[in-house]
Design an enzyme around this catalytic site. Structure first.
Site, short mmCIF file in Angstrom:
data_model
loop_
_atom_site.label_atom_id
_atom_site.label_comp_id
_atom_site.label_asym_id
_atom_site.label_seq_id
_atom_site.Cartn_x
_atom_site.Cartn_y
_atom_site.Cartn_z
N SER A 38 -28.01 38.27 91.37
CA SER A 38 -28.52 36.76 91.13
C SER A 38 -27.89 36.40 89.71
O SER A 38 -28.67 35.78 88.83
CB SER A 38 -29.87 36.70 91.06
OG SER A 38 -30.41 37.27 92.19
N ARG A 98 -34.71 45.99 93.10
CA ARG A 98 -35.54 46.41 94.30
C ARG A 98 -34.49 47.18 95.11
O ARG A 98 -33.32 46.54 95.35
CB ARG A 98 -36.02 45.28 94.99
CG ARG A 98 -37.42 44.87 94.17
CD ARG A 98 -38.18 44.11 94.98
NE ARG A 98 -37.23 42.78 95.31
CZ ARG A 98 -37.82 41.97 96.33
NH1 ARG A 98 -38.89 42.21 96.74
NH2 ARG A 98 -37.26 41.00 96.42
N ASP A 129 -29.06 35.14 94.96
CA ASP A 129 -30.61 35.13 95.56
C ASP A 129 -31.07 33.72 96.10
O ASP A 129 -31.85 33.78 97.01
CB ASP A 129 -31.47 35.42 94.34
CG ASP A 129 -31.56 34.61 93.14
OD1 ASP A 129 -30.50 33.84 92.93
OD2 ASP A 129 -32.43 34.80 92.11
C1 BGC Z 1 -28.29 32.51 87.67
C2 BGC Z 1 -28.32 32.12 89.32
C3 BGC Z 1 -29.64 32.54 89.96
C4 BGC Z 1 -30.75 31.83 89.28
C5 BGC Z 1 -32.05 32.54 89.71
C6 BGC Z 1 -29.61 31.70 87.28
O1 BGC Z 1 -29.79 32.14 85.72
O2 BGC Z 1 -27.27 31.79 87.06
O3 BGC Z 1 -27.19 32.71 89.95
O4 BGC Z 1 -29.40 32.24 91.36
O5 BGC Z 1 -30.79 32.24 87.89
O6 BGC Z 1 -32.24 33.81 89.54
#
Ligand code: BGC
Length: 438
Positions: free
Chosen positions: A134, A71, A188
């Site tokens: 994320s 996004r 995130d």
């Molecule tokens: C990632 C995290 C992320 C989470 C939610 C996980 O697989 O390692 O960094 O915050 O997913 O998206």
């Protein structure tokens, strides 16, 4: 006979109050170890920012990358604890080739979408941009970080161990985007916490319960003894990478099989028991067990269960809690025929066992993290939560809240779980604003 196998599975998947407490204690101990730089299954990655004050103002761009949907947003912050407004937003779908091919192609695709977004909306002024990325990233400061590893379905080559913002800036340059300055990089969970903090001073945790699972916690800076350079704030948000938590987890033979057959065996063990990417895979393994022992589908494996990726969370939700018509319509689509009453009951029960266990383990992780929140009030603390499991899965948010109450008794009264949708996007803009206001 039929009842006994499902009863065995139910016993294997039940998380007792004492098991939840032992996970909770282990989480708190692992948080302390991680903050001190000792060995821990929680990476405890500094974000180099404290929670927003709510006074931040201005227009900021946000990029949100964490799944196949990517996004771009322009967000307006008006200060005084008001809700941030999304001025413009576009969602683009990355192709499998982009998320698993050469890293440069991934960053080029993102840059091209940013260029398109700016052009479509005629946004020509200079903009500060917050980037939600994320995945586990070791930040070097607020605006640069190194990718530790990919999770979920990503595997773009040449990115692990490299500087994310540098790679993205080079791609923006290649695509001729000159009016954008990446000023902050965040997870995130950190974005979700920040999006809520912009309107709620009591926010102390950010949680994602979606495709992936993770928690960010606001701790007192003095607790972080592993060194965070010249950071001067009294509190800091930490990306726990809680999906990597591995202590005291009640691993069953199905969890071990899922892990063995995953692309990242031995890693993300809590995430594999909790998140939306893995719950259908676990449910599938339980169902295969029931089929093998001749309790379902007359011993024949329907094609939908033959490969690991076709059975989805949406299917689980319908089988568990949909109307009879909806479940039978889905059965005709997935299996080519209606389900018998006993098949329906068994499938619903499997989905319920797997999702209930997820909520109870997540609750223990959240309750363990709450012990280390640097609170702004003794009475209340807000947990900002985003993600499809929490927002959409039948009964999930209620199970989560009940399990936290079960663990923390009266102390849980002041704990408010708040759905914070779009946290990762809006939060990135909030972080950019926090940086700009420093
Ligand atoms: C990632 C995290 C992320 C989470 C939610 C996980 O697989 O390692 O960094 O915050 O997913 O998206």
């Amino acid at each position: 006979m039929k009842t006994s196998l499902i009863d065995t599975l139910a016993r294997e998947f039940e998380i007792s109050p004492s098991r939840m407490r032992s996970i909770q204690r282990a989480v708190t101990a692992e948080i302390d170890a991680g903050l001190a730089g000792r060995k821990s299954s929680l990476a405890m990655l500094p974000s180099f920012c404290d929670a927003a004050s709510g006074r931040e103002k201005g227009f900021y761009l946000a990029l949100d990358l964490g799944g196949t949907n990517f996004r771009v947003m322009l967000v307006k912050l008006s200060g005084a604890g008001t809700v941030p407004t999304v001025v413009a937003e576009a969602k683009y779908r990355l192709t499998p080739g982009q998320i698993t091919g050469p890293g440069d192609a991934l960053f080029d695709a993102i840059a091209a979408y940013v260029r398109k977004f700016l052009k479509d909306h005629a946004f020509t002024r200079p903009y500060a941009l917050g980037y939600t990325f994320s995945f586990p990233v070791k930040l070097l400061g607020i605006d640069e970080g190194i990718l530790i590893k990919w999770t979920k379905d990503f595997s773009a080559s040449g990115v692990v161990g490299r500087k994310i913002v540098t790679l993205q800036r080079q791609a923006l340059k290649r695509k001729g985007v000159g009016n954008v300055d990446i000023v902050a990089l965040a997870n995130d969970t950190v974005g979700t916490l920040q999006a809520r903090a912009a309107t709620d001073p009591y926010c102390g945790l950010g949680v994602i319960l979606g495709t992936g699972f993770n928690i960010a916690v606001r701790v007192a800076s003095k607790r972080i003894t592993k060194g965070v350079g010249g950071y001067a704030g009294t509190g800091m948000i930490i990306n726990m990478e809680a999906g990597g938590f591995s202590k005291s987890l009640p691993s069953t033979r199905h969890d071990r099989r899922l892990d063995r057959e995953s692309g990242n065996s031995g890693q993300q063990l809590a995430e594999k028991m909790i998140s939306g990417k893995y719950l259908p895979q676990l449910a599938r393994l339980l169902i295969l067990d029931l089929i093998k022992k001749d309790h379902l589908f007359a011993g024949q494996v329907p094609a939908v269960f033959a490969d690991t990726a076709r059975f989805a969370g949406e299917h689980m939700a319908i089988l568990q809690a949909g109307s009879s018509e909806a479940a039978q319509a889905l059965a005709r689509e997935l299996f080519g025929r209606n389900l018998t009453p006993s098949e329906r009951r068994l499938l619903a029960r499997v989905c319920q066992l797997v999702s209930r266990r997820s909520a109870r383990i997540a609750a223990a992780l959240i309750a363990g993290s709450l012990k280390r929140v640097e609170r702004r009030s003794k009475q209340r603390v807000t947990v900002a939560v985003d993600g499809s499991l929490f927002a959409k899965y039948p009964g999930y948010s209620r199970l989560l809240a009940t399990a936290i109450q079960e663990l923390d008794g009266p102390a849980s009264k002041g704990v408010r779980l708040q759905l914070t949708q779009d946290g990762s996007g809006i939060g990135a803009a909030v972080i950019a604003a926090v940086v700009a206001s420093e």
